[in-house]
Design a protein around this motif. Structure first.
Motif, PDB file in Angstrom:
ATOM      1  N   GLU A 154       0.923  -1.231   0.148  1.00  0.00           N
ATOM      2  CA  GLU A 154      -0.070  -0.090   0.013  1.00  0.00           C
ATOM      3  C   GLU A 154       0.974   1.400  -0.229  1.00  0.00           C
ATOM      4  N   LYS A 155       2.095   1.147   0.239  1.00  0.00           N
ATOM      5  CA  LYS A 155       3.131   2.187   0.200  1.00  0.00           C
ATOM      6  C   LYS A 155       3.574   2.565  -1.341  1.00  0.00           C
ATOM      7  N   VAL A 156       3.188   1.916  -2.209  1.00  0.00           N
ATOM      8  CA  VAL A 156       3.434   2.239  -3.427  1.00  0.00           C
ATOM      9  C   VAL A 156       2.696   3.492  -4.056  1.00  0.00           C
ATOM     10  N   PRO A 157       3.506   4.394  -4.546  1.00  0.00           N
ATOM     11  CA  PRO A 157       2.675   5.840  -4.668  1.00  0.00           C
ATOM     12  C   PRO A 157       2.123   6.040  -5.899  1.00  0.00           C
ATOM     13  N   LEU A 158       1.182   4.943  -6.372  1.00  0.00           N
ATOM     14  CA  LEU A 158       0.779   4.969  -7.476  1.00  0.00           C
ATOM     15  C   LEU A 158      -0.449   5.678  -7.551  1.00  0.00           C
ATOM     16  N   ASP A 159      -0.614   6.924  -8.253  1.00  0.00           N
ATOM     17  CA  ASP A 159      -1.806   7.723  -8.171  1.00  0.00           C
ATOM     18  C   ASP A 159      -2.776   7.379  -9.712  1.00  0.00           C
ATOM     19  N   ALA A 160      -2.250   7.253 -10.472  1.00  0.00           N
ATOM     20  CA  ALA A 160      -3.241   7.343 -11.835  1.00  0.00           C
ATOM     21  C   ALA A 160      -2.254   6.227 -13.027  1.00  0.00           C
ATOM     22  N   VAL A 161      -3.355   5.772 -13.842  1.00  0.00           N
ATOM     23  CA  VAL A 161      -2.559   5.010 -15.173  1.00  0.00           C
ATOM     24  C   VAL A 161      -3.432   5.386 -16.286  1.00  0.00           C
ATOM     25  N   HIS A 162      -2.759   5.793 -17.081  1.00  0.00           N
ATOM     26  CA  HIS A 162      -3.540   5.896 -18.571  1.00  0.00           C
ATOM     27  C   HIS A 162      -2.920   4.904 -19.552  1.00  0.00           C
ATOM     28  N   PHE A 163      -3.740   4.134 -20.052  1.00  0.00           N
ATOM     29  CA  PHE A 163      -3.557   2.973 -21.029  1.00  0.00           C
ATOM     30  C   PHE A 163      -4.216   3.362 -22.351  1.00  0.00           C
ATOM     31  N   PHE A 164      -3.274   3.420 -23.436  1.00  0.00           N
ATOM     32  CA  PHE A 164      -3.780   3.807 -24.764  1.00  0.00           C
ATOM     33  C   PHE A 164      -3.434   2.432 -25.737  1.00  0.00           C
ATOM     34  N   ILE A 165      -4.298   2.023 -26.509  1.00  0.00           N
ATOM     35  CA  ILE A 165      -4.344   1.047 -27.357  1.00  0.00           C
ATOM     36  C   ILE A 165      -4.573   1.664 -28.557  1.00  0.00           C
ATOM     37  N   ILE A 166      -3.339   1.775 -29.739  1.00  0.00           N
ATOM     38  CA  ILE A 166      -3.431   2.165 -31.037  1.00  0.00           C
ATOM     39  C   ILE A 166      -3.269   1.037 -31.924  1.00  0.00           C
ATOM     40  N   ARG A 167      -4.496   1.126 -32.711  1.00  0.00           N
ATOM     41  CA  ARG A 167      -4.680   0.098 -33.694  1.00  0.00           C
ATOM     42  C   ARG A 167      -4.992   0.690 -35.142  1.00  0.00           C
ATOM     43  N   GLU A 168      -4.796   0.142 -36.166  1.00  0.00           N
ATOM     44  CA  GLU A 168      -4.979   0.211 -37.613  1.00  0.00           C
ATOM     45  C   GLU A 168      -6.395   0.608 -37.660  1.00  0.00           C
ATOM     46  N   VAL A 169      -6.917   1.277 -38.677  1.00  0.00           N
ATOM     47  CA  VAL A 169      -8.453   1.610 -38.879  1.00  0.00           C
ATOM     48  C   VAL A 169      -9.090   0.385 -39.113  1.00  0.00           C
ATOM     49  N   ASP A 170      -8.395  -0.858 -39.877  1.00  0.00           N
ATOM     50  CA  ASP A 170      -9.176  -2.093 -40.325  1.00  0.00           C
ATOM     51  C   ASP A 170      -9.222  -2.802 -38.974  1.00  0.00           C
ATOM     52  N   SER A 171      -8.913  -2.525 -37.768  1.00  0.00           N
ATOM     53  CA  SER A 171      -9.009  -3.281 -36.648  1.00  0.00           C
ATOM     54  C   SER A 171     -10.445  -3.204 -36.120  1.00  0.00           C
ATOM     55  N   GLU A 172     -11.241  -4.012 -35.570  1.00  0.00           N
ATOM     56  CA  GLU A 172     -12.480  -3.916 -35.134  1.00  0.00           C
ATOM     57  C   GLU A 172     -12.562  -3.948 -33.419  1.00  0.00           C
ATOM     58  N   TYR A 173     -12.843  -3.040 -33.062  1.00  0.00           N
ATOM     59  CA  TYR A 173     -13.192  -3.352 -31.471  1.00  0.00           C
ATOM     60  C   TYR A 173     -14.511  -3.957 -31.182  1.00  0.00           C
ATOM     61  N   ILE A 174     -14.181  -5.135 -30.172  1.00  0.00           N
ATOM     62  CA  ILE A 174     -15.344  -6.031 -30.078  1.00  0.00           C
ATOM     63  C   ILE A 174     -15.874  -5.750 -28.759  1.00  0.00           C
ATOM     64  N   MET A 175     -15.290  -5.868 -27.690  1.00  0.00           N
ATOM     65  CA  MET A 175     -15.766  -5.641 -26.355  1.00  0.00           C
ATOM     66  C   MET A 175     -14.593  -5.318 -25.446  1.00  0.00           C
ATOM     67  N   SER A 176     -14.846  -5.110 -24.272  1.00  0.00           N
ATOM     68  CA  SER A 176     -13.774  -4.788 -23.108  1.00  0.00           C
ATOM     69  C   SER A 176     -14.730  -4.950 -21.862  1.00  0.00           C
ATOM     70  N   ASP A 177     -13.614  -5.267 -20.653  1.00  0.00           N
ATOM     71  CA  ASP A 177     -14.428  -5.468 -19.472  1.00  0.00           C
ATOM     72  C   ASP A 177     -15.085  -4.116 -18.727  1.00  0.00           C
ATOM     73  N   THR A 178     -14.366  -3.005 -19.337  1.00  0.00           N
ATOM     74  CA  THR A 178     -14.798  -1.600 -18.887  1.00  0.00           C
ATOM     75  C   THR A 178     -14.874  -0.628 -19.919  1.00  0.00           C
ATOM     76  N   SER A 179     -15.968   0.211 -20.174  1.00  0.00           N
ATOM     77  CA  SER A 179     -15.805   1.004 -21.473  1.00  0.00           C
ATOM     78  C   SER A 179     -14.801   1.962 -21.305  1.00  0.00           C
ATOM     79  N   TYR A 180     -13.950   2.129 -22.645  1.00  0.00           N
ATOM     80  CA  TYR A 180     -12.978   2.977 -22.796  1.00  0.00           C
ATOM     81  C   TYR A 180     -13.360   4.582 -22.237  1.00  0.00           C
ATOM     82  N   SER A 181     -12.343   5.244 -21.941  1.00  0.00           N
ATOM     83  CA  SER A 181     -12.669   6.842 -21.694  1.00  0.00           C
ATOM     84  C   SER A 181     -13.112   7.665 -23.002  1.00  0.00           C
ATOM     85  N   ARG A 182     -12.442   7.321 -24.023  1.00  0.00           N
ATOM     86  CA  ARG A 182     -12.656   7.884 -25.416  1.00  0.00           C
ATOM     87  C   ARG A 182     -11.847   7.189 -26.444  1.00  0.00           C
ATOM     88  N   CYS A 183     -12.211   7.605 -27.546  1.00  0.00           N
ATOM     89  CA  CYS A 183     -11.750   7.139 -28.780  1.00  0.00           C
ATOM     90  C   CYS A 183     -11.676   8.115 -29.943  1.00  0.00           C
TER      91      CYS A 183
END
Length: 425
Positions: free
Chosen positions: A301-330
């Motif tokens: 609990e002493k790990v000073p992690l405050d925030a994480v931003h995770f970006f997935i970059i894929r070419e336009v012919d890739s189709e997003y199917i699903m995720s466990d939580t909704s992404y913030s934006r695209c």
């Protein structure tokens, strides 16, 4: 089984975490009760009231460490940007025989290009990592669940970004007010944003054996399961700035990529003229059950992690199917702007950048007692699960499907002729 990254501050090899003593009986606290300064055997009044009060007082007398992580996970299929440099062996032949190995290498390169053209496209993967920190008083360590060699670590990408106003605005999603570059031991850029927030962007993060300015970054292999990248505090002098920042890139090979993504292909793909590949991404940080035992002791609990931003970059012919939580934006990624950013020493010059989409997941600490003066808790862990599908085309796939179809036709005719001759039909 999914694997997790980990981040913490302190010594990467030998780190011992002290446990507070119970305010009532003096016993050493366990992880479950260390946030209350009371042991399990003490009264509820101590655990629920006295403990939190003393915890608040103790924290108010010390500067709060903060770490914010940015991850950009790139997967690129374009043939124009995946051709890697291949150094030719030294030619020690005597003229005119010195042209023999040269011709051999030319033929080899031509055959390799022809085979690559016929087969499905190669995939190039990057994992760009940005670390924003404040009040750090020890090393910053990041564990990756795969083996990292020196050739996989690109420390020079920060130099491309630190003085580029457009790239900085795109990365931090904020307008730049002023930039001042310092060529001292620390090699940094002092950046002021339009909201008057100051940040010091450090670029001196070369590996230890190649760093001529200050202490170098160290790579530590963990039980052949992963690698710890350790960034020394001596390289980061904030000099009154509120936040520090550094950024690096990991070139992912086939084995490394499997730690982040799992690829599946349909069983009937041999009969189709196109292949659909399913990619499953299970990205985790500080998940104790998914890290080696030697790393678990660092994830507290002493790990000073405050925030994480995770970006997935894929070419336009890739189709997003699903995720466990909704992404913030695209959003659509500007190709020309990121051409300089994507260039790295492992690739040839990038002529064009394919059209790409960027998906953004994020999580940060939540102050459950906002307005009461109680400090926000730490971000214990982070996870993002996503599933993508994209088609793959190649001359090899088309010829393979045609060949199989012809073979099946010939086989069907042979069976039919046999049945006719046997008077079965």
């Amino acid at each position: 089984m999914a694997k997790s990254l980990a981040v913490w501050t302190g010594d990467a090899k030998n780190q011992y975490f002290s446990r507070e003593s119970c305010i009532s009986c003096g016993r050493m606290l366990t992880n479950s009760y260390s946030s209350y300064y009371c042991c399990e055997n003490c009264s509820d009044w101590h655990k629920n009231f006295v403990g939190p009060m003393l915890n608040k007082i103790k924290r108010s007398h010390s500067s709060r460490e903060q770490i914010e992580l940015h991850f950009n996970y790139w997967l690129l299929n374009s043939k124009e940007i995946v051709r890697r440099h291949e150094q030719l062996p030294e030619n020690t032949w005597i003229s005119p025989f010195k042209y023999v190995p040269l011709a051999k290498n030319k033929i080899k390169a031509g055959l390799k290009y022809l085979i690559g053209f016929m087969k499905e496209r190669d995939i190039t993967s990057f994992l760009d990592v940005g670390v924003k920190f404040r009040n750090i008083d020890s090393r910053v360590n990041i564990y990756f669940p795969f083996i990292i060699h020196e050739s996989n670590f690109d420390s020079q990408m920060g130099l491309k970004v630190a003085n580029d106003v457009l790239l900085l605005s795109a990365i931090f999603n904020c307008e730049i007010k002023n930039i001042r570059f310092s060529d001292s031991r620390y090699h940094h850029s002092d950046i002021t944003f339009s909201d008057d927030e100051d940040i010091r962007f450090f670029t001196n993060i070369d590996l230890k054996n190649s760093n001529s300015f200050g202490n170098g970054v160290e790579l530590h292999t963990v039980e052949d399961e992963g690698t710890i990248i350790s960034f020394p505090l001596d390289n980061f002098d904030l000099d009154g700035k509120k936040f520090g920042y550094f950024r690096f890139r990991l070139i992912l090979d086939g084995a490394n990529k499997k730690a982040l993504s799992t690829f599946y292909k349909p069983s009937d793909r041999f009969l189709l003229t196109t292949e659909e590949t399913i990619e499953i991404i299970d990205f985790r940080i500080n998940e104790v059950r998914n890290t080696p035992e030697s790393i678990n002791c660092f994830i507290t609990e002493k790990v000073p992690l405050d925030a994480v931003h995770f970006f997935i970059i894929r070419e336009v012919d890739s189709e997003y199917i699903m995720s466990d939580t909704s992404y913030s934006r695209c959003r659509f990624l500007e190709g020309d702007l990121w051409k300089k950013y994507l260039q790295t020493k492992q690739l040839k010059t990038i002529q064009t950048v394919p059209k790409m989409l960027i998906f953004h997941w994020k999580d940060k600490v939540k102050n459950t007692a906002e307005g009461m003066g109680i400090e926000a808790t730490r971000l214990g862990h982070f996870s993002a699960f996503a599933k993508f599908r994209y088609p793959r085309y190649s001359l090899f796939i088309i010829l393979r499907s045609i060949t199989i179809a012809l073979a099946l036709s010939v086989l069907a005719n042979k069976i039919y002729d046999y049945l006719v001759k046997s008077h079965i039909i």
